[in-house]
Design a protein around this motif. Structure first.
Motif, PDB file in Angstrom:
ATOM      1  N   ARG A  77      25.507 104.056  39.059  1.00  0.00           N
ATOM      2  CA  ARG A  77      24.386 104.948  39.345  1.00  0.00           C
ATOM      3  C   ARG A  77      24.816 106.110  40.246  1.00  0.00           C
ATOM      4  NH1 ARG A  77      20.214 103.967  36.735  1.00  0.00           N
ATOM      5  NH2 ARG A  77      19.405 101.911  36.196  1.00  0.00           N
ATOM      6  N   GLY A  78      25.976 106.670  39.936  1.00  0.00           N
ATOM      7  CA  GLY A  78      26.458 107.851  40.632  1.00  0.00           C
ATOM      8  C   GLY A  78      27.221 107.589  41.904  1.00  0.00           C
ATOM      9  N   LYS A  79      27.273 106.344  42.377  1.00  0.00           N
ATOM     10  CA  LYS A  79      27.958 106.026  43.628  1.00  0.00           C
ATOM     11  C   LYS A  79      29.310 105.387  43.322  1.00  0.00           C
ATOM     12  CE  LYS A  79      25.598 104.645  47.108  1.00  0.00           C
ATOM     13  NZ  LYS A  79      24.743 103.884  48.047  1.00  0.00           N
ATOM     14  N   ASP A  80      30.366 105.951  43.900  1.00  0.00           N
ATOM     15  CA  ASP A  80      31.718 105.436  43.671  1.00  0.00           C
ATOM     16  C   ASP A  80      31.909 104.153  44.481  1.00  0.00           C
ATOM     17  OD1 ASP A  80      34.382 104.950  43.222  1.00  0.00           O
ATOM     18  OD2 ASP A  80      35.075 106.953  43.781  1.00  0.00           O
ATOM     19  N   ILE A  81      31.904 103.014  43.779  1.00  0.00           N
ATOM     20  CA  ILE A  81      31.981 101.733  44.491  1.00  0.00           C
ATOM     21  C   ILE A  81      33.391 101.447  44.993  1.00  0.00           C
ATOM     22  CG2 ILE A  81      30.071 100.815  43.113  1.00  0.00           C
ATOM     23  CD1 ILE A  81      32.137  99.039  41.683  1.00  0.00           C
ATOM     24  N   THR A  82      34.404 102.174  44.490  1.00  0.00           N
ATOM     25  CA  THR A  82      35.761 101.938  44.977  1.00  0.00           C
ATOM     26  C   THR A  82      35.939 102.427  46.412  1.00  0.00           C
ATOM     27  OG1 THR A  82      36.590 104.045  44.100  1.00  0.00           O
ATOM     28  CG2 THR A  82      36.677 102.135  42.642  1.00  0.00           C
ATOM     29  N   ALA A  86      33.283  96.907  52.916  1.00  0.00           N
ATOM     30  CA  ALA A  86      33.004  95.536  52.463  1.00  0.00           C
ATOM     31  C   ALA A  86      31.514  95.194  52.517  1.00  0.00           C
ATOM     32  CB  ALA A  86      33.802  94.543  53.302  1.00  0.00           C
ATOM     33  N   ASP A  87      30.819  95.588  53.593  1.00  0.00           N
ATOM     34  CA  ASP A  87      29.414  95.212  53.709  1.00  0.00           C
ATOM     35  C   ASP A  87      28.556  95.943  52.676  1.00  0.00           C
ATOM     36  OD1 ASP A  87      29.915  97.644  54.940  1.00  0.00           O
ATOM     37  OD2 ASP A  87      28.458  97.354  56.547  1.00  0.00           O
ATOM     38  N   ALA A  88      28.867  97.212  52.415  1.00  0.00           N
ATOM     39  CA  ALA A  88      28.124  97.963  51.406  1.00  0.00           C
ATOM     40  C   ALA A  88      28.435  97.436  50.001  1.00  0.00           C
ATOM     41  CB  ALA A  88      28.459  99.446  51.502  1.00  0.00           C
ATOM     42  N   MET A  89      29.674  97.031  49.765  1.00  0.00           N
ATOM     43  CA  MET A  89      30.039  96.481  48.462  1.00  0.00           C
ATOM     44  C   MET A  89      29.343  95.153  48.236  1.00  0.00           C
ATOM     45  SD  MET A  89      31.692  97.217  45.767  1.00  0.00           S
ATOM     46  CE  MET A  89      31.185  96.221  44.372  1.00  0.00           C
ATOM     47  N   ARG A  90      29.182  94.384  49.299  1.00  0.00           N
ATOM     48  CA  ARG A  90      28.477  93.103  49.186  1.00  0.00           C
ATOM     49  C   ARG A  90      27.026  93.326  48.754  1.00  0.00           C
ATOM     50  NH1 ARG A  90      28.159  88.660  54.089  1.00  0.00           N
ATOM     51  NH2 ARG A  90      27.011  87.048  52.966  1.00  0.00           N
ATOM     52  N   ALA A  91      26.387  94.338  49.330  1.00  0.00           N
ATOM     53  CA  ALA A  91      25.016  94.655  48.922  1.00  0.00           C
ATOM     54  C   ALA A  91      24.972  95.155  47.482  1.00  0.00           C
ATOM     55  CB  ALA A  91      24.430  95.692  49.876  1.00  0.00           C
ATOM     56  N   VAL A 122      20.779  82.683  48.959  1.00  0.00           N
ATOM     57  CA  VAL A 122      21.064  82.348  50.358  1.00  0.00           C
ATOM     58  C   VAL A 122      22.001  83.385  50.957  1.00  0.00           C
ATOM     59  CG1 VAL A 122      22.121  80.648  51.890  1.00  0.00           C
ATOM     60  CG2 VAL A 122      20.693  79.882  49.978  1.00  0.00           C
ATOM     61  N   ILE A 123      23.052  83.749  50.216  1.00  0.00           N
ATOM     62  CA  ILE A 123      24.035  84.715  50.720  1.00  0.00           C
ATOM     63  C   ILE A 123      23.379  86.046  51.052  1.00  0.00           C
ATOM     64  CG2 ILE A 123      26.034  86.108  50.037  1.00  0.00           C
ATOM     65  CD1 ILE A 123      27.055  83.657  48.506  1.00  0.00           C
ATOM     66  N   HIS A 124      22.427  86.460  50.228  1.00  0.00           N
ATOM     67  CA  HIS A 124      21.769  87.750  50.437  1.00  0.00           C
ATOM     68  C   HIS A 124      20.444  87.621  51.194  1.00  0.00           C
ATOM     69  CE1 HIS A 124      24.484  90.294  48.017  1.00  0.00           C
ATOM     70  NE2 HIS A 124      24.694  89.192  47.318  1.00  0.00           N
ATOM     71  N   ALA A 125      20.207  86.434  51.751  1.00  0.00           N
ATOM     72  CA  ALA A 125      19.032  86.196  52.611  1.00  0.00           C
ATOM     73  C   ALA A 125      17.736  86.587  51.914  1.00  0.00           C
ATOM     74  CB  ALA A 125      19.192  86.949  53.931  1.00  0.00           C
ATOM     75  N   ILE A 126      17.545  86.086  50.710  1.00  0.00           N
ATOM     76  CA  ILE A 126      16.360  86.398  49.924  1.00  0.00           C
ATOM     77  C   ILE A 126      15.416  85.193  49.909  1.00  0.00           C
ATOM     78  CG2 ILE A 126      15.506  86.974  47.614  1.00  0.00           C
ATOM     79  CD1 ILE A 126      18.161  88.400  47.105  1.00  0.00           C
ATOM     80  N   GLY A 127      14.209  85.379  50.418  1.00  0.00           N
ATOM     81  CA  GLY A 127      13.169  84.360  50.333  1.00  0.00           C
ATOM     82  C   GLY A 127      13.330  83.201  51.297  1.00  0.00           C
ATOM     83  N   THR A 128      12.267  82.415  51.391  1.00  0.00           N
ATOM     84  CA  THR A 128      12.306  81.180  52.161  1.00  0.00           C
ATOM     85  C   THR A 128      12.888  80.066  51.291  1.00  0.00           C
ATOM     86  OG1 THR A 128      10.099  80.513  51.437  1.00  0.00           O
ATOM     87  CG2 THR A 128      10.234  81.903  53.412  1.00  0.00           C
TER      88      THR A 128
END
Length: 326
Positions: A77-82, A86-91, A122-128
């Motif tokens: 989506r237009g963003k160079d992931i390379t 590390a934290d932004a790549m994880r997201a 769990v890794i992305h802290a989504i939901g209870t």
């Protein structure tokens, strides 16, 4: 009023000049992926085909940045992931997931199925905890497995059921792009069609985009909108699946299609089957990498690497890297 400024099209995926070189002892190296470029639209399935060792799986892992590229860039989506830390790549991985070839090896045998599917949440802290349990149940239902499967271990399931679990895990974060690396090749033929139909249904229901890696051209024809043919780390032909199957231009693509079993013994074949084996990427041929096996090779093929040329008709894009068309 001034002239309207045309909008720039932002593709879901834009891969440009992507390369990966693996070092060996003694200063030698292997170039597993060599200058690959293509774009992918939202909702499109691109099939990547070629013989074992051509770099298909390495390309898939580079696109998800599971391994780091040597050169080139991958824009999602237009963003160079390379370039992402590390934290932004994880997201970013929430939007890009992978289904691996072997469901027996890709699932941790020590974890229950429910925990395997819940782990990305769990890794992305989504939901209870309760919300995640409900989501696991929904995902199991989506892939055609009962809710009680969450309490069992992977070894209690068949190969096809395990791959459904892998698909549920890949869907947990609601990705836009899924790289499917030979997702049915380890399954019985009777099960392959069920899993392929599931993937196609999910594409329609969720608007998914797939990079579908396979050596089986019949499977790729069924699932893909666009076909990329790889040989020794390069894409040698790229076009709509319909165009490539109807009018294959590269001698390698022609040979691959000629190798597909023909159910009608009386139907004539006018293509020469592929001879020889894929050269070692450690010692690639000079010039066109396919020339040692090509029945139409010329002197120029032994000297010069062919550049991609546009040879589409009726408004369809169809690129081929072959001196026969230059």
């Amino acid at each position: 009023m001034g002239a309207e400024v045309p909008r720039m099209t932002v593709h879901l995926l834009d891969v440009q000049g992507l390369s990966k070189t693996f070092p060996l002892k003694g200063g030698r190296f292997i170039r597993a992926v060599d200058g690959v470029s293509f774009t992918q639209a939202q909702g499109e399935t691109i099939g990547i085909v070629g013989e074992s060792g051509c770099g298909k799986s390495t390309l898939g892992r580079l696109i998800l940045r599971l391994i780091e590229p040597t050169a080139g860039d991958v824009r999602f989506r237009g963003k160079d992931i390379t370039l992402l830390p590390a934290d932004a790549m994880r997201a970013m991985r929430r939007h890009m997931q992978m289904i691996f070839q072997d469901p027996y090896a890709s699932l941790d045998p020590r974890m229950r199925v429910g925990d395997l599917i819940e782990e990305p949440l769990v890794i992305h802290a989504i939901g209870t905890k309760a919300e995640r349990a409900q989501e696991v149940a929904r995902l199991l239902d989506t892939v055609g497995l009962p809710t009680e499967a969450a309490r069992r271990y992977p070894h209690e399931f068949s190969g096809g059921q395990r791959q459904r679990i892998s698909i549920a895990r890949a869907l947990a974060l609601h990705p836009e792009l899924i790289v499917a690396d030979e997702p049915v090749s380890a399954l019985d033929v009777s099960i392959q069609s069920q899993v392929l139909n599931l993937l196609m249904d999910l594409k329609r229901e969720r608007g998914l985009s797939y990079l579908f890696i396979s050596h089986n051209l019949a499977v790729v024809k069924y699932v893909s909108d666009t076909l990329a043919v790889m040989y020794l780390g390069r894409i040698v032909e790229l076009g709509s699946t319909e165009s490539v199957y109807a009018d294959p231009k590269h001698p390698y693509t022609q040979a691959l299609l000629a190798a597909i079993p023909e159910p009608d013994p009386d139907r004539a074949r006018d293509r020469v089957p592929l001879q020889g084996e894929l050269p070692s990427p450690e010692h690639p041929p000079t010039g066109c990498p396919f020339h040692p096996r090509c029945p139409q090779a010329m002197d120029r093929c032994r000297r010069e690497v062919p550049l991609p040329l546009e040879r589409g008709t009726k408004g369809q894009s169809h690129r081929v890297a072959c001196h026969l068309y230059d």
